[in-house]
Scaffold this motif. Structure first.
Motif, PDB file in Angstrom:
ATOM      1  N   LYS A  62     -13.421  34.073  68.243  1.00 16.59           N
ATOM      2  CA  LYS A  62     -13.424  35.244  69.126  1.00 16.59           C
ATOM      3  C   LYS A  62     -14.097  34.906  70.452  1.00 16.59           C
ATOM      4  O   LYS A  62     -13.580  35.246  71.525  1.00 16.59           O
ATOM      5  CB  LYS A  62     -14.159  36.398  68.439  1.00 16.59           C
ATOM      6  N   GLU A  69     -11.067  41.102  68.251  1.00 15.52           N
ATOM      7  CA  GLU A  69     -11.578  42.010  67.229  1.00 15.52           C
ATOM      8  C   GLU A  69     -11.336  43.444  67.709  1.00 15.52           C
ATOM      9  O   GLU A  69     -12.227  44.086  68.256  1.00 15.52           O
ATOM     10  CB  GLU A  69     -13.073  41.752  66.998  1.00 15.52           C
ATOM     11  N   ASN A  72     -13.935  46.944  64.404  1.00 18.18           N
ATOM     12  CA  ASN A  72     -15.083  46.241  63.839  1.00 18.18           C
ATOM     13  C   ASN A  72     -14.698  45.493  62.567  1.00 18.18           C
ATOM     14  O   ASN A  72     -14.179  46.066  61.625  1.00 18.18           O
ATOM     15  CB  ASN A  72     -16.204  47.249  63.548  1.00 18.18           C
ATOM     16  N   SER A  73     -14.943  44.196  62.547  1.00 18.62           N
ATOM     17  CA  SER A  73     -14.675  43.277  61.429  1.00 18.62           C
ATOM     18  C   SER A  73     -13.195  43.114  61.100  1.00 18.62           C
ATOM     19  O   SER A  73     -12.848  42.646  60.032  1.00 18.62           O
ATOM     20  CB  SER A  73     -15.437  43.700  60.174  1.00 18.62           C
ATOM     21  N   HIS A  74     -12.300  43.511  61.990  1.00 15.43           N
ATOM     22  CA  HIS A  74     -10.863  43.302  61.829  1.00 15.43           C
ATOM     23  C   HIS A  74     -10.418  42.368  62.951  1.00 15.43           C
ATOM     24  O   HIS A  74     -10.669  42.651  64.124  1.00 15.43           O
ATOM     25  CB  HIS A  74     -10.088  44.620  61.904  1.00 15.43           C
ATOM     26  N   PHE A  75      -9.753  41.283  62.575  1.00 10.58           N
ATOM     27  CA  PHE A  75      -9.420  40.266  63.558  1.00 10.58           C
ATOM     28  C   PHE A  75      -7.916  40.070  63.664  1.00 10.58           C
ATOM     29  O   PHE A  75      -7.176  40.257  62.697  1.00 10.58           O
ATOM     30  CB  PHE A  75     -10.101  38.940  63.200  1.00 10.58           C
TER      31      PHE A  75
END
Length: 168
Positions: A62, A69, A72-75
């Motif tokens: 990232k 992202e 939050n916490s999803h890529f």
């Protein structure tokens, strides 16, 4: 901001081998949670790395601008730009990469199976810890009972001593 394919390859070359493997699993079309990416990486047999190491690689990718992202916490992978910025038919190599990326999606059952086995392992570990704690509680209860019996005997002796002193 989209980067060119060659720039993307240069940036990937500067990453660790684990980060490159993580990058290959990160989807382009949708954002996956970090645990889904870790599970897909493990189910593909690419790596048996710990979640923390995969999470660190996601952060490095990232920071390098190779993935983003959105939640939050999803890529999600950032799209690489063509030089002309126009939509062109997909090259055979690019099509193969897309198929390789979609493979983990097709292996969703594998990811679910992996998550299921992790839950089972966690439940087993939790059960063992609970049994150990129950044994410790039982030991403490037995020592409290022994102490209480000892106190009871001492109380009887004290009462006998009091009655003897009163009779004097």
């Amino acid at each position: 901001m989209a980067v060119t394919e060659s720039r993307q390859q240069q940036m990937l070359a500067g990453q660790s081998s684990l980060a490159r493997k993580v990058f290959e699993v990160v989807p382009i079309q949708e954002a996956w949670h970090a645990t889904d990416i870790h599970g897909a990486l493990r189910s593909a047999g690419s790596s048996s790395s710990q979640f923390r190491a995969v999470r660190a690689c996601l952060g490095e990718l990232k920071d390098a601008g190779l993935i983003r992202e959105p939640v939050n916490s999803h890529f999600q992978r950032t799209a690489s730009a063509n030089k002309t910025q126009k939509e062109q038919p997909m090259a055979k190599e690019t099509a193969q990469k897309v198929v390789a990326i979609k493979k983990p999606e097709a292996g969703s059952l594998d990811v679910l199976a992996s998550l299921s086995s992790e839950v089972i392992a966690m439940a087993d570990d939790f059960g063992q810890r609970m049994r150990k704690m129950a044994a410790r509680i039982e030991e403490v209860a037995l020592s409290v009972e022994a102490e209480r019996e000892g106190n009871s005997e001492q109380l009887e002796k004290l009462k006998q001593l009091q009655s003897i002193l009163k009779s004097l």
